[in-house]
Structures are given as C-alpha cells and as structure tokens.
Design an enzyme around this catalytic site. Structure first.
Site, PDB file in Angstrom:
ATOM      1  N   LYS A 346      -9.917  -6.253  -5.244  1.00 24.46           N
ATOM      2  CA  LYS A 346     -11.276  -6.640  -5.160  1.00 24.46           C
ATOM      3  C   LYS A 346     -12.183  -5.922  -5.823  1.00 24.46           C
ATOM      4  CE  LYS A 346     -10.418  -9.291  -0.528  1.00 24.46           C
ATOM      5  NZ  LYS A 346     -10.772  -8.992   0.935  1.00 24.46           N
ATOM      6  N   ARG A 380      -2.240  -6.674   2.459  1.00 26.50           N
ATOM      7  CA  ARG A 380      -2.512  -7.870   2.165  1.00 26.50           C
ATOM      8  C   ARG A 380      -2.864  -7.842   0.476  1.00 26.50           C
ATOM      9  NH1 ARG A 380      -5.955 -12.045   0.805  1.00 26.50           N
ATOM     10  NH2 ARG A 380      -5.464 -14.319   0.943  1.00 26.50           N
TER      11      ARG A 380
END
Length: 401
Positions: A346, A380
C-alpha cells in the site's frame, strides 16, 4: 552481586502463569496473583461529569488510578473522557461497585467486564465457513489477494483472464494461503466505480471454477449486495466489505449486505472506511465506526462469532493516520473480534520507503510482523510465499504460549 533485577513483560494470562511458575508459586497462589499481574489502561469516552467523578472514586477505592478532565470535579465540562489505570483485579472490583449505579455507570461496569474478557481470551477457537473452518489463536492466517481487474493498483491486468486467475489462486494455496480473497473492482484511492453487472461477470466464473479445485475458503471483496449474492451463490464462503455494512449509495450496500450475510450464515469482514481524512479523535472514531458495523451485522442476524474486523489501512486515512493506527493495533482487541490487517504493497509503505509498488515486499513484511506482535489474526497479502514465511517466523516468537 547477590541479586538480579529486571523488567519482565506480562501481556497475557499465559505469560503471567509462566513467571509465577518460574518463581515456584503454588497453583492456588498463581490463581490469586494472575489477575493482579496484568495491568491495563482503559479509556471511557463521553461520560457525564457526575459519572466521571463517581468512577474516579471507585477506581481509587480499589487501589487503581483514574484521570478525568480538570473541570469535571466542578461539573463545568458537561461530558468528560476518563482514563482508568489498574490491574484486572482492581477493574473487576470497581466494575462490581458500579452495578446498580445511576448515570449509566452500571452499563459501563458491564462493558469493563466484557472488555477484560476480550483482553484475557486464551486458547484457540473455530469459525465455521464453507471450505473451513477458520481456526484462530493457534497461528496467524494468510489471505491471498486475487484481483480480477484490469486496473488494480498493484497487479492490475495480470490475473484478469480466467486461466491466469486460476493458476495464480492455485499457486497461492500451494504457497500457504489459508483464504483466497476475490475482487472484481479496484478500490485504490481515486478509483472509479464499475457497473454491478461488469463486476459480477468478472468474479462469478472464477469463483465457480475455484470452488471445484481448491480446499480453502473463498472470500468475495465487494460492498455491493447484488455482487455479494451472486458470489455467495457461486460458492464464496466469506463476505469482505470495505465499507463495513455502512456504504451509502445506490448499489444496495449497507444493511442489505448484512441481511445477505445472515441469510447465508457466512463469516463477514467489516472494514473501517470514510470519505476524507478529517478526525477529531482518530482511534476513538475508527472503533466507534466498527462498533456500529458490528451492531448492524448482529441486528440483521449475523452470528457474533462470525465477525472479523479490519482497521482499514489506506482507506480514509493519510500517511500519519495510517502509521498511528498501525502503532495502536492492540486497541482493536477491545471489540472482541478477530482482526484482519491489509497493508500489502500500500501507499503508506511506498511513501515511507520511497519505492514503487513493485518494491514493497520488505515493507509489507514489516507491517505484517508488527501487526502479529500486536494481536492481528489474519494478514491479507499479494506476496503469499514471502509473507507466509514472515508469518511463520513471527508466530514462532509471538505465539510461544
């Protein structure tokens, strides 16, 4: 030197019992001393001034501490936040004395007891689901990301053909994925919503093919009820909603999603999200959002033991806010649900390390490791092989008890 002094870290009952056994405490003594060895700091927000004053008195009477607003003593604030500090034994004693009190203190006392139960939970437990169950408490679970999209921020277009998607899913299971999370719409910052039917056409054939080939649960990453229903009917066993059943729009999300989850009796993942990054109290507001999501789910009939929470790293938060949430992940234990952490590749990592999305494996590993150390139950990730190794190594250190 005749003696040796040192600080020891006691963070749970198992560690407390271990230290007590090391010094030779009896079984009975260990039972008495364990609740005294665990020290917590608990925040209670939005109490009336009278409630804050009574709470302070009760904590002090049990040997704990309690900080309130300086003007709450003279009832000038109206509402006050309270910071309580004490051992499990002290909190339990104060909570008992709050029973029957006015100013909603009886309810607060019960919340304190429930919070202590969440913090001191031991052992493993199972969450039933299709191709499950999911077992929590023994090791950290790995969720592999399967993006069936042409524009995902990290792997857009790589797996949006059926054969490539299936091959990638099989590989992730072989590399250690415990769950495969299928998504048909990219939700990176600034994303464009796609038509519901297009999303369905992307994900349903893949899910139908996967359920025939893999033996791990499949989750569907969507906030649209029509997409979710088609995915669940196709064989998905977990509903992963980036809006935590609170999406406001014309896609029939929100409570409709909760009703659907209850109908299929499937586990749900409820993520914190918001438009913009304005907060007055970051962690307080994030946890309050998730409390509302839990309430929506349970009111619709979702089983309380089938709810998983996601702090929403990268959603409705700037870099500093993302880093603060990461540094305070242990606070999500307050809600008593398993926690999923989604940080893979991210922007937070890219900004800190100043690297492109293709070079964020090490940064992802760091976030997974700190997350596990702070109590998350699922990570995740895109890079399953590498992160499964990070998880195994971190678990070996963190979950020794």
């Amino acid at each position: 030197m005749d003696f040796n002094t040192r600080i020891v870290g006691v963070h749970d009952y198992a560690t407390a019992k271990k230290f007590l056994a090391e010094i030779g405490s009896s079984a009975g003594g260990s039972g008495v001393m364990t609740p005294k060895s665990l020290f917590y700091t608990i925040m209670a927000e939005n109490l009336s001034d009278p409630a804050a004053n009574i709470l302070k008195q009760e904590m002090l009477s049990k040997g704990g501490e309690c900080a309130i607003h300086r003007d709450a003593l003279t009832h000038k604030t109206g509402r006050s936040s309270v910071l309580m500090m004490g051992t499990v034994k002290q909190f339990r004693g104060a909570a008992l004395k709050l029973k029957g009190q006015s100013f909603k203190l009886s309810q607060l006392g019960q919340e304190i007891v429930t919070l202590l139960e969440h913090l001191s939970r031991e052992g493993s437990w199972e969450m039933s689901c299709k191709n499950g169950p999911l077992t929590f408490g023994e090791r950290t679970l790995v969720m592999g990301i399967l993006n069936i999209t042409p524009n995902s921020f990290s792997d857009g277009g790589r797996f949006n053909q059926m054969d490539l998607a299936l091959e990638h899913a099989y590989r992730m299971v072989e590399e250690g994925a415990d769950i495969i999370d299928v998504g048909g719409e990219s939700t990176h910052p600034g994303y464009q919503m796609i038509a519901t039917q297009e999303e369905i056409e992307r994900i349903v054939p893949v899910i139908e093919a996967l359920v025939k080939k893999i033996k791990v649960p499949i989750s569907i990453d969507t906030y649209k009820s029509e997409v979710a229903e088609r995915a669940l009917a196709a064989g998905a066993g977990i509903l992963n909603d980036i809006w935590g059943f609170q999406f406001q729009g014309d896609q029939q999300g929100g409570p409709k999603m909760a009703q659907l989850a209850a109908e299929y009796d499937c586990p749900v993942i409820l993520m914190h999200n918001q438009n913009g990054t304005a907060y007055e109290n970051l962690m307080g507001e994030v946890l309050l959002f998730l409390r509302k999501s839990i309430e929506i789910a349970e009111n619709a009939g979702v089983q309380p033991d089938k709810i998983i929470l996601d702090p929403g790293i990268g959603f409705g938060k700037d870099l500093d806010q993302n880093l603060e949430v990461m540094s305070r992940l242990e606070e999500f234990k307050s809600l008593g649900k398993p926690v999923l952490l989604g940080t893979s590749r991210k922007g937070m990592i890219g900004k800190v390390l100043d690297v492109p999305v293709t070079e964020r494996v090490e940064g992802t590993g760091a976030t997974c490791a700190i997350g596990i150390a702070k109590g998350v139950d699922i990570v995740r990730v895109h890079d399953v092989k590498e992160m499964a190794r990070v998880v195994k190594m971190t678990d070996a250190m963190v979950r020794r008890n």
